[in-house]
Enzyme design. Structure first.
Site, PDB file in Angstrom:
ATOM      1  N   GLY A 119       0.800  -1.103   0.122  1.00  0.00           N
ATOM      2  CA  GLY A 119       0.009   0.099   0.025  1.00  0.00           C
ATOM      3  C   GLY A 119       0.790   1.277  -0.156  1.00  0.00           C
ATOM      4  O   GLY A 119       0.408   2.211   0.762  1.00  0.00           O
ATOM      5  N   HIS A 120       1.950   1.304  -0.881  1.00  0.00           N
ATOM      6  CA  HIS A 120       2.657   2.384  -0.802  1.00  0.00           C
ATOM      7  C   HIS A 120       3.741   2.278  -2.126  1.00  0.00           C
ATOM      8  O   HIS A 120       3.424   1.445  -3.211  1.00  0.00           O
ATOM      9  CB  HIS A 120       3.647   2.378   0.202  1.00  0.00           C
ATOM     10  CG  HIS A 120       4.313   1.307   0.463  1.00  0.00           C
ATOM     11  ND1 HIS A 120       4.285   0.093   1.073  1.00  0.00           N
ATOM     12  CD2 HIS A 120       5.724   1.161  -0.145  1.00  0.00           C
ATOM     13  CE1 HIS A 120       5.383  -0.638   1.009  1.00  0.00           C
ATOM     14  NE2 HIS A 120       6.349  -0.017   0.195  1.00  0.00           N
ATOM     15  N   SER A 121       4.209   3.346  -2.505  1.00  0.00           N
ATOM     16  CA  SER A 121       5.248   3.291  -3.596  1.00  0.00           C
ATOM     17  C   SER A 121       6.368   4.198  -2.937  1.00  0.00           C
ATOM     18  O   SER A 121       6.445   4.802  -1.877  1.00  0.00           O
ATOM     19  CB  SER A 121       4.586   4.509  -4.697  1.00  0.00           C
ATOM     20  OG  SER A 121       5.702   4.624  -5.756  1.00  0.00           O
TER      21      SER A 121
END
Length: 131
Positions: free
Chosen positions: A47-49
């Protein structure tokens, strides 16, 4: 999307196989290694970059799905072989889900932990792709 499945060199042996990550097997210097385990099957991780960090994900045991999004297209890849690594470049949103019982996800990263390198808000991620 510039993701790539990398073959991890393995040595076949009747006593059990051996996989080796060294030298130029991956296109970055290893700065951090961590792993996810005991993830409930209905939970998700990621749930991230990342702005600068590259990561290689390997299913050491079991299987899980990696959902990737570069802001234009979305792709899902199941990892289930310990001799295949998924290279995730910068600027790609990732979510990991559908963990099988006993699965272990190894993450090899090009950088040490730095919170400022993460984009954890999906809308912010999408707006960063528009600039």
């Amino acid at each position: 999307m510039n993701i790539k499945l990398i073959d991890i060199p393995k040595i076949n042996d009747v006593r059990g196989n051996l996989a080796v990550i060294e030298g130029n097997c991956i296109p970055f210097e290893i700065k951090r290694v961590y792993y996810l385990f005991d993830v409930p099957s209905n939970a998700y991780r990621g749930g991230h970059s990342h702005k600068e960090q590259l990561e290689l994900l390997v299913a050491l045991s079991g299987s899980f799905d990696v959902i990737l999004n570069d802001g234009n297209s979305k792709q899902s890849i199941m990892l289930n072989k310990p001799d295949k690594g998924l290279l995730i470049p910068t600027g790609v949103w990732r979510e990991l889900e559908n963990f099988s019982s006993g699965s272990v996800c190894l993450v090899i990263a090009s950088g040490e932990f730095d919170e400022s390198d993460y984009i954890r808000d999906y809308d912010l991620f999408l707006s960063s792709k528009q600039s």
